[in-house]
Design a protein around this motif. Structure first.
Motif, PDB file in Angstrom:
ATOM      1  N   ASP A  38       0.869  -1.032  -0.030  1.00 22.33           N
ATOM      2  CA  ASP A  38      -0.074  -0.101  -0.048  1.00 22.33           C
ATOM      3  C   ASP A  38       0.723   1.136   0.178  1.00 22.33           C
ATOM      4  OD1 ASP A  38      -2.116  -1.642   0.139  1.00 22.33           O
ATOM      5  OD2 ASP A  38      -2.216  -1.394   2.370  1.00 22.33           O
ATOM      6  N   LYS A  39       1.902   1.361   0.896  1.00 20.49           N
ATOM      7  CA  LYS A  39       2.882   2.322   1.039  1.00 20.49           C
ATOM      8  C   LYS A  39       3.622   2.564  -0.469  1.00 20.49           C
ATOM      9  CE  LYS A  39       2.567   3.802   5.138  1.00 20.49           C
ATOM     10  NZ  LYS A  39       1.801   5.173   5.381  1.00 20.49           N
ATOM     11  N   ALA A  40       3.847   1.250  -1.306  1.00 23.33           N
ATOM     12  CA  ALA A  40       4.687   1.351  -2.335  1.00 23.33           C
ATOM     13  C   ALA A  40       3.854   1.779  -3.337  1.00 23.33           C
ATOM     14  CB  ALA A  40       5.340  -0.209  -2.640  1.00 23.33           C
ATOM     15  N   VAL A  41       2.780   1.541  -3.469  1.00 20.02           N
ATOM     16  CA  VAL A  41       1.843   2.089  -4.510  1.00 20.02           C
ATOM     17  C   VAL A  41       1.664   3.542  -4.477  1.00 20.02           C
ATOM     18  CG1 VAL A  41      -0.620   2.143  -5.236  1.00 20.02           C
ATOM     19  CG2 VAL A  41       0.397   0.028  -4.701  1.00 20.02           C
ATOM     20  N   ASN A  42       1.929   4.267  -3.460  1.00 18.02           N
ATOM     21  CA  ASN A  42       1.795   5.869  -3.184  1.00 18.02           C
ATOM     22  C   ASN A  42       3.139   6.492  -3.566  1.00 18.02           C
ATOM     23  OD1 ASN A  42      -0.739   5.635  -2.617  1.00 18.02           O
ATOM     24  ND2 ASN A  42      -0.449   5.049  -0.485  1.00 18.02           N
TER      25      ASN A  42
END
Length: 178
Positions: A38-42
């Protein structure tokens, strides 16, 4: 991985700067494999250290991946997905740090056809590169995003040992069709 603790693939001084960074303390400390994605997608840029030797979010998430050691098929899915270019770049960088030479060539070379733009945070600002240039750096350079990469067996050696087929560039196909 490569005979040592995976976190030690990032040099000690950079690791310490990551551990001391605000992003690590606020966003990375308690991440699991699912919340890491989820963090990497952002992510909105790639890079190593910037402005006074601060680590980028990209580098912090790379270290977290090295701690969590996700399975190979998860990394493959991250690299093969087409929707999130910075997630793909993170997966490619992680594979380059942890994978074997043959696996790296087979997985990353198809990404040389990905011409999407990537923002790179470095020094006091940003610059632009392309996914194919970033992948080419991963395959050729000794240091990418301020991290010294593990030694890679040359493609020529793998071809001579019949471990890899000779690479056919997409550009060669275009030239032959003219």
């Amino acid at each position: 991985i490569h005979g040592k603790n995976p976190q030690h693939l990032i040099e000690k001084i950079i690791r310490e700067r990551i551990y001391e960074s605000l992003y690590w303390k606020e966003h990375c400390f308690g991440l699991s494999a699912a919340t890491l994605m989820d963090k990497a997608v952002n992510l909105t840029y790639i890079g190593g250290l910037y402005a006074g030797q601060q680590p980028t979010e990209f580098l912090c998430l790379t270290l977290k991946m090295l701690q969590l050691q996700p399975e190979k098929d998860i990394i493959s899915e991250i690299i093969l997905q087409d929707d999130f270019k910075y997630l793909r770049a993170l997966g490619a960088f992680y594979l380059r740090l942890t994978g074997r030479s043959k696996e790296i060539y087979l997985t990353l070379e198809p990404l040389l056809n990905d011409a999407r733009k990537l923002r790179v945070r470095q020094g006091e600002g940003y610059s632009l590169t392309f996914m194919d240039e970033f992948i080419d750096q991963l395959l050729r350079e000794e240091r990418v995003c301020d991290v010294i990469l593990p030694r890679l067996v040359s493609r020529y050696v793998l071809e001579e040992n019949d471990e890899l087929e000779p690479r056919v560039s997409g550009l060669e196909e275009d030239l032959e069709s003219d």
